[in-house]
Design a protein around this motif. Structure first.
Motif, PDB file in Angstrom:
ATOM      1  N   SER A  25       0.817  -1.216   0.000  1.00  8.77           N
ATOM      2  CA  SER A  25       0.000   0.000   0.000  1.00  8.77           C
ATOM      3  C   SER A  25       0.849   1.263   0.000  1.00  8.77           C
ATOM      4  O   SER A  25       1.988   1.269   0.462  1.00  8.77           O
ATOM      5  CB  SER A  25      -0.906   0.013   1.225  1.00  8.77           C
ATOM      6  N   THR A  26       0.242   2.311  -0.505  1.00  4.51           N
ATOM      7  CA  THR A  26       0.868   3.630  -0.486  1.00  4.51           C
ATOM      8  C   THR A  26       1.333   4.018   0.908  1.00  4.51           C
ATOM      9  O   THR A  26       2.464   4.458   1.098  1.00  4.51           O
ATOM     10  CB  THR A  26      -0.146   4.672  -0.974  1.00  4.51           C
ATOM     11  N   THR A  41       2.465   8.447  -3.867  1.00  7.01           N
ATOM     12  CA  THR A  41       1.607   8.277  -5.041  1.00  7.01           C
ATOM     13  C   THR A  41       2.306   8.820  -6.282  1.00  7.01           C
ATOM     14  O   THR A  41       2.346   8.168  -7.335  1.00  7.01           O
ATOM     15  CB  THR A  41       0.283   9.038  -4.851  1.00  7.01           C
ATOM     16  N   SER A  42       2.873   9.992  -6.125  1.00 12.33           N
ATOM     17  CA  SER A  42       3.530  10.628  -7.263  1.00 12.33           C
ATOM     18  C   SER A  42       4.718   9.810  -7.767  1.00 12.33           C
ATOM     19  O   SER A  42       4.884   9.551  -8.955  1.00 12.33           O
ATOM     20  CB  SER A  42       3.953  12.038  -6.846  1.00 12.33           C
ATOM     21  N   GLY A  45       3.771   6.607  -9.463  1.00  8.48           N
ATOM     22  CA  GLY A  45       3.351   6.840 -10.841  1.00  8.48           C
ATOM     23  C   GLY A  45       4.521   6.824 -11.800  1.00  8.48           C
ATOM     24  O   GLY A  45       4.482   6.201 -12.874  1.00  8.48           O
ATOM     25  N   GLU A  48       5.869   3.382 -12.258  1.00  7.01           N
ATOM     26  CA  GLU A  48       4.989   2.608 -13.123  1.00  7.01           C
ATOM     27  C   GLU A  48       5.270   2.958 -14.595  1.00  7.01           C
ATOM     28  O   GLU A  48       5.378   2.067 -15.443  1.00  7.01           O
ATOM     29  CB  GLU A  48       3.527   2.892 -12.792  1.00  7.01           C
ATOM     30  N   ARG A  55       0.599  -1.150 -10.884  1.00  5.49           N
ATOM     31  CA  ARG A  55      -0.168  -0.462  -9.867  1.00  5.49           C
ATOM     32  C   ARG A  55      -1.650  -0.639 -10.141  1.00  5.49           C
ATOM     33  O   ARG A  55      -2.089  -0.546 -11.290  1.00  5.49           O
ATOM     34  CB  ARG A  55       0.182   1.018  -9.926  1.00  5.49           C
ATOM     35  N   GLU A  56      -2.373  -0.880  -9.091  1.00  6.62           N
ATOM     36  CA  GLU A  56      -3.819  -0.847  -9.224  1.00  6.62           C
ATOM     37  C   GLU A  56      -4.306   0.251  -8.306  1.00  6.62           C
ATOM     38  O   GLU A  56      -4.074   0.213  -7.091  1.00  6.62           O
ATOM     39  CB  GLU A  56      -4.430  -2.199  -8.836  1.00  6.62           C
ATOM     40  N   LYS A  57      -4.940   1.234  -8.892  1.00  3.66           N
ATOM     41  CA  LYS A  57      -5.301   2.418  -8.136  1.00  3.66           C
ATOM     42  C   LYS A  57      -6.134   2.076  -6.914  1.00  3.66           C
ATOM     43  O   LYS A  57      -7.041   1.262  -6.974  1.00  3.66           O
ATOM     44  CB  LYS A  57      -6.068   3.397  -9.020  1.00  3.66           C
ATOM     45  N   TYR A  58      -5.800   2.728  -5.845  1.00  3.12           N
ATOM     46  CA  TYR A  58      -6.469   2.557  -4.552  1.00  3.12           C
ATOM     47  C   TYR A  58      -6.216   1.173  -3.950  1.00  3.12           C
ATOM     48  O   TYR A  58      -6.675   0.871  -2.871  1.00  3.12           O
ATOM     49  CB  TYR A  58      -7.976   2.818  -4.658  1.00  3.12           C
ATOM     50  N   LYS A  59      -5.501   0.339  -4.651  1.00  2.00           N
ATOM     51  CA  LYS A  59      -5.199  -0.994  -4.130  1.00  2.00           C
ATOM     52  C   LYS A  59      -3.752  -1.049  -3.629  1.00  2.00           C
ATOM     53  O   LYS A  59      -3.504  -1.204  -2.441  1.00  2.00           O
ATOM     54  CB  LYS A  59      -5.395  -2.048  -5.224  1.00  2.00           C
TER      55      LYS A  59
END
Lengths: 232, 232
Positions: A25-26, A41-42, A45, A48, A55-59
DNA sequence: TATTTGGTTTAGACACGTCTAATTCAACCT
DNA sequence: AGGTTGAATTAGACGTGTCTAAACCAAATA
């Protein structure tokens, strides 16, 4: 060219992946590296975009093979340096981590080879952590149990301790709980507090569960790869 | 905290100051570091704000005592590393510079001490450059003459060569022109091209003036501090 | 199912070190 | 002294890595 910072993220994600498996997780990454979640998060990205992780967003996040290879390269540098510093420059067990962290991004392939040669291509570092081999294939995450898996009366040998916290390391070093020592579990109190007797010394040490969980051990008759480099 | 980049600027300015004395021009720094002049102007402004150098606009720059101390610290790291790499990790003379450049900003005081101790506190690095002492007092810029100060028939001993250009270093290494070797000047051609015979080997080598100017030498009976660390 | 809640992401800002293009300065040369 | 010239500086932009504040999503709860 990857920046030092990116390498640190990959290393962190690798470690977290080893501990709790993907996805990572983030917030776990942020916590591990002492950054804020938006920063992570940045960065994630960008990693990735470079194909170093998925990456799976929010996952969460998982390293690609390429990302893992980079992480292993850095980890190899780190652990070779730790081994070299204790073996050849008289560092103690608990001092090496910081120094290796600073140096690991800046050594050349040549340096890596020469250090490995000077040490005779060791398989574990002074804390008992396995050193990735030169070909950067993932080391088999050995099925060692942890200290907190055992119970009163068990006699076991320390294989590996976490190198994350210098204070913890200092404490274990003082206590004589280092790779290769045999210990007997004297008591397990509520909340997992473990009291052990260290072989040869009469001393007893109590360790909180959070620490006991990070100490990898084996049965006295088995053997784990090697026992870590000796130290003062 | 000073950034790596700032340390590089200070080191560069120090070197240029040693070679041509203050003031050091913007373009000289830019050239030395491979940056553009506006970049240097901007950085030099920041260094001035921090009290590490004094600047006279459109004239040039001179390190303050504090700035010089920082430069000497970095230089000490650099040269100790060069010495250590050749002595203990089997690096050749001409390979060490890059590696030391990468590592010099990232070693701890502890590491510095231990490396110095492992080497027995050497006074010069493998190229013959003096290693600043631990107290960071400016090394006395010895009154060594350069190869191009001498003339046909002179027999002299090499004390020190420039470590700036890896190719040049490789060439000199091949040629046997290293600190400690005795050479005789065979010929001085127009434009300062110098031909020398290297003692013990029958070989003769021609060196352009630009190189000859950077080779420090002494009379055979004198002694310069020490003769640099031996190497393969 | 609607809401709360906690972690995630977006938006926007900032410091750093770098660049190119345009301007300014100082020294040199008629 | 006036003009030329080359170096130095200012102006303005960009990429990287970081932050805070605000918006957002998804999972658990009521």
């Amino acid at each position: 060219m990857l920046s030092d910072v990116m390498e640190d993220y990959l290393k962190a994600i690798y470690s977290l992946q080893m501990e709790h498996g993907p996805p990572v997780s983030t917030s776990a990454i942020a916590e591990y590296l002492g950054k804020t979640p938006p920063t992570v998060t940045s960065m994630v990205g960008k990693l990735e975009d470079r194909g170093l992780l998925e990456r799976e967003k929010y996952k969460g996040v998982e390293l690609t093979e390429e990302g893992e290879t980079v992480a292993l390269e850095v980890l190899r540098h780190h652990r070779l340096l730790e081994a070299y510093l204790t073996e050849h420059l008289d560092y103690s067990w608990s001092e090496v981590h910081e120094e290796a962290d600073a140096l690991e991004h800046h050594i050349s392939e040549e340096f890596e080879r020469r250090v490995a040669a000077a040490l005779g291509d060791p398989e574990v570092d002074p804390h008992g952590d396995p050193i990735p081999s030169a070909d950067l294939t993932p080391p088999n995450s050995s099925g060692l149990s942890t200290l907190s898996d055992h119970t009163v009366g068990d006699v076991i040998v320390v294989c590996r301790v976490s190198d994350r916290d210098p204070e913890e390391l200092e404490y274990l070093s003082e206590a004589g709980v280092v790779p290769g020592t045999t210990i007997e579990i004297i008591d397990v109190a509520p909340f997992g507090m473990v009291t052990v007797r260290v072989a040869d010394s009469e001393r007893e040490q109590s360790l909180p569960e959070s620490v006991a969980r990070t100490i990898r051990v084996r049965e006295p008759d088995e053997s784990c790869e090697d026992e870590g480099v000796s130290t003062a």
